[in-house]
Write an enzyme that holds these catalytic residues in place. Structure first.
Site, PDB file in Angstrom:
ATOM      1  N   LYS A 148      19.767  19.594  49.479  1.00  0.00           N
ATOM      2  CA  LYS A 148      20.372  19.256  48.127  1.00  0.00           C
ATOM      3  C   LYS A 148      19.602  18.279  47.390  1.00  0.00           C
ATOM      4  O   LYS A 148      19.251  18.328  46.339  1.00  0.00           O
ATOM      5  CB  LYS A 148      21.869  19.358  48.145  1.00  0.00           C
ATOM      6  CG  LYS A 148      22.672  20.286  48.652  1.00  0.00           C
ATOM      7  CD  LYS A 148      24.188  20.199  48.201  1.00  0.00           C
ATOM      8  CE  LYS A 148      24.782  19.048  49.070  1.00  0.00           C
ATOM      9  NZ  LYS A 148      24.824  19.426  50.365  1.00  0.00           N
TER      10      LYS A 148
ATOM     11  N   ARG B 115      33.038  19.817  46.069  1.00  0.00           N
ATOM     12  CA  ARG B 115      33.201  19.998  47.493  1.00  0.00           C
ATOM     13  C   ARG B 115      34.520  20.747  48.105  1.00  0.00           C
ATOM     14  O   ARG B 115      34.774  21.043  49.156  1.00  0.00           O
ATOM     15  CB  ARG B 115      32.992  18.658  48.421  1.00  0.00           C
ATOM     16  CG  ARG B 115      31.651  18.741  49.111  1.00  0.00           C
ATOM     17  CD  ARG B 115      31.760  17.161  49.618  1.00  0.00           C
ATOM     18  NE  ARG B 115      30.771  16.889  50.695  1.00  0.00           N
ATOM     19  CZ  ARG B 115      29.717  16.220  50.399  1.00  0.00           C
ATOM     20  NH1 ARG B 115      29.113  15.903  49.022  1.00  0.00           N
ATOM     21  NH2 ARG B 115      28.987  15.903  51.546  1.00  0.00           N
TER      22      ARG B 115
ATOM     23  N   ARG C  99      16.895  12.391  59.628  1.00  0.00           N
ATOM     24  CA  ARG C  99      16.699  11.852  58.239  1.00  0.00           C
ATOM     25  C   ARG C  99      16.560  10.394  58.239  1.00  0.00           C
ATOM     26  O   ARG C  99      17.387   9.764  58.579  1.00  0.00           O
ATOM     27  CB  ARG C  99      18.050  12.513  57.637  1.00  0.00           C
ATOM     28  CG  ARG C  99      18.090  12.056  56.138  1.00  0.00           C
ATOM     29  CD  ARG C  99      18.748  12.954  55.255  1.00  0.00           C
ATOM     30  NE  ARG C  99      20.315  12.733  55.591  1.00  0.00           N
ATOM     31  CZ  ARG C  99      21.087  13.507  54.953  1.00  0.00           C
ATOM     32  NH1 ARG C  99      20.777  14.254  53.902  1.00  0.00           N
ATOM     33  NH2 ARG C  99      22.468  13.213  55.069  1.00  0.00           N
TER      34      ARG C  99
ATOM     35  N   ARG D 135      21.219   6.867  57.450  1.00  0.00           N
ATOM     36  CA  ARG D 135      22.522   6.802  56.846  1.00  0.00           C
ATOM     37  C   ARG D 135      23.466   6.621  57.791  1.00  0.00           C
ATOM     38  O   ARG D 135      23.589   6.954  59.146  1.00  0.00           O
ATOM     39  CB  ARG D 135      22.868   8.076  56.162  1.00  0.00           C
ATOM     40  CG  ARG D 135      22.619   7.920  54.621  1.00  0.00           C
ATOM     41  CD  ARG D 135      22.610   9.209  54.102  1.00  0.00           C
ATOM     42  NE  ARG D 135      23.916   9.884  54.063  1.00  0.00           N
ATOM     43  CZ  ARG D 135      24.383  11.049  53.588  1.00  0.00           C
ATOM     44  NH1 ARG D 135      23.659  11.440  52.514  1.00  0.00           N
ATOM     45  NH2 ARG D 135      25.279  11.507  53.493  1.00  0.00           N
TER      46      ARG D 135
ATOM     47  N   ARG E  34      31.535  16.177  59.567  1.00  0.00           N
ATOM     48  CA  ARG E  34      30.865  16.800  58.264  1.00  0.00           C
ATOM     49  C   ARG E  34      30.525  18.277  58.226  1.00  0.00           C
ATOM     50  O   ARG E  34      31.007  18.949  57.171  1.00  0.00           O
ATOM     51  CB  ARG E  34      29.774  16.226  57.796  1.00  0.00           C
ATOM     52  CG  ARG E  34      30.077  14.677  57.608  1.00  0.00           C
ATOM     53  CD  ARG E  34      28.888  13.587  57.386  1.00  0.00           C
ATOM     54  NE  ARG E  34      27.737  13.983  56.602  1.00  0.00           N
ATOM     55  CZ  ARG E  34      26.580  13.709  56.587  1.00  0.00           C
ATOM     56  NH1 ARG E  34      26.109  12.920  57.940  1.00  0.00           N
ATOM     57  NH2 ARG E  34      25.684  14.024  55.680  1.00  0.00           N
TER      58      ARG E  34
HETATM   59  P1  AMP Z   1      26.591  13.424  50.988  1.00  0.00           P
HETATM   60  O1  AMP Z   1      25.704  12.290  50.462  1.00  0.00           O
HETATM   61  O2  AMP Z   1      26.658  14.401  49.626  1.00  0.00           O
HETATM   62  O3  AMP Z   1      26.362  13.925  52.115  1.00  0.00           O
HETATM   63  O4  AMP Z   1      28.007  12.459  50.868  1.00  0.00           O
HETATM   64  C1  AMP Z   1      28.368  11.699  51.712  1.00  0.00           C
HETATM   65  C2  AMP Z   1      29.893  11.436  52.162  1.00  0.00           C
HETATM   66  O5  AMP Z   1      30.518  11.078  50.877  1.00  0.00           O
HETATM   67  C3  AMP Z   1      30.695  12.703  52.478  1.00  0.00           C
HETATM   68  O6  AMP Z   1      30.451  12.922  53.799  1.00  0.00           O
HETATM   69  C4  AMP Z   1      32.097  12.419  51.893  1.00  0.00           C
HETATM   70  O7  AMP Z   1      32.668  11.574  52.745  1.00  0.00           O
HETATM   71  C5  AMP Z   1      31.745  11.701  50.664  1.00  0.00           C
HETATM   72  N1  AMP Z   1      31.803  12.689  49.392  1.00  0.00           N
HETATM   73  C6  AMP Z   1      30.603  12.992  48.701  1.00  0.00           C
HETATM   74  N2  AMP Z   1      30.711  13.867  47.645  1.00  0.00           N
HETATM   75  C7  AMP Z   1      32.179  14.023  47.807  1.00  0.00           C
HETATM   76  C8  AMP Z   1      33.044  15.061  47.086  1.00  0.00           C
HETATM   77  N3  AMP Z   1      32.486  15.717  46.212  1.00  0.00           N
HETATM   78  N4  AMP Z   1      34.243  15.108  47.697  1.00  0.00           N
HETATM   79  C9  AMP Z   1      34.511  14.314  48.586  1.00  0.00           C
HETATM   80  N5  AMP Z   1      33.952  13.429  49.300  1.00  0.00           N
HETATM   81  C10 AMP Z   1      32.419  13.346  48.950  1.00  0.00           C
END
Ligand code: AMP
Length: 212
Positions: free
Chosen positions: A13, A88, A127, A160, A171
């Protein structure tokens, strides 16, 4: 263009959103990036989100919705946006629909980047981000020259915090349980487009443009 990019962690994404942002001159809005910034700068939201993110769980809907509503009303989002990592949950999808209705700017499409779960693990564990340029790289898939270019320029390949195997597996579970239903939400509204997200980055991007 106002779109949502959907898909499991590691589906690409962020990578595809960045390409689209550069091409179309509309912002990529990533709740994950905004939450990581909040954690790094120690804001109140950041304090609340830190442990949840490290465990691979979802930050409460009201926190992300607050972040998103503030972000969508900034001037650079007036001509469109790419939402990456939001919504999400079904609740977030319903809240977004309401917010966009209020702003009078309906969503054009939700694009699902569809990829097999076994590919995701390698994408996530491999990554890295170049500390100098912010470029997203992968120790398994990026050309060696690109990885060396970062290191030779004095940069570091940063991983990360939540890209370790234990957090990744939570996740992915969270994705299956809470985020997959969001696909149905957009399917019902006839807004869903599916893009096969395996193969080279540029090939996937071509498919994404076709779908849009
Ligand atoms: P990402 O970078 O999109 O993989 O997000 C990393 C982490 O941020 C996720 O595993 C969640 O803990 C939190 N997070 C990101 N976007 C959301 C969302 N829309 N709702 C809830 N938690 C989020």
């Amino acid at each position: 263009m106002r779109i949502v990019l959907l898909g499991a962690p590691g589906c690409g994404k962020g990578t595809q959103a960045k390409k689209l942002m550069a091409d179309r001159n509309i912002p990529q809005i990533s709740t994950g990036d905004m939450l990581r910034e909040a954690v790094a700068s120690g804001t109140r939201f950041g304090e609340q989100a830190k442990d949840i993110m490290e465990a691979g769980q979802l930050v409460p809907d009201n926190i992300v919705l607050g972040i998103i509503s503030e972000r969508l009303t900034r001037p650079d989002a007036a001509d469109g946006f790419i939402l990456d990592g939001f919504p999400r949950t079904q609740q977030q999808a319903a809240d977004l629909e309401e917010l966009l209705d209020e702003l009078g700017v309906p969503l054009d499409a939700a694009v699902l980047l569809d990829v097999d779960f076994d590919i995701l693990m390698k994408r996530l564990t491999g990554r890295r981000t170049c500390s100098l340029t912010g470029k997203l790289l992968n120790v398994y898939f990026s050309p060696q020259e690109e990885l060396d270019a970062c290191l030779n320029a004095g940069g570091e390949l940063i991983q990360r915090e939540d890209d370790n195997e234990e957090t990744i597996s939570s996740r992915l579970d969270v994705y299956r349980e809470q985020t997959e239903p969001v696909v149905g939400f957009y399917e019902k509204r006839d807004k869903l487009k599916k893009v096969a997200a395996d193969g080279a980055i540029d090939e996937i991007y071509e498919r994404l443009l076709q779908a849009l």
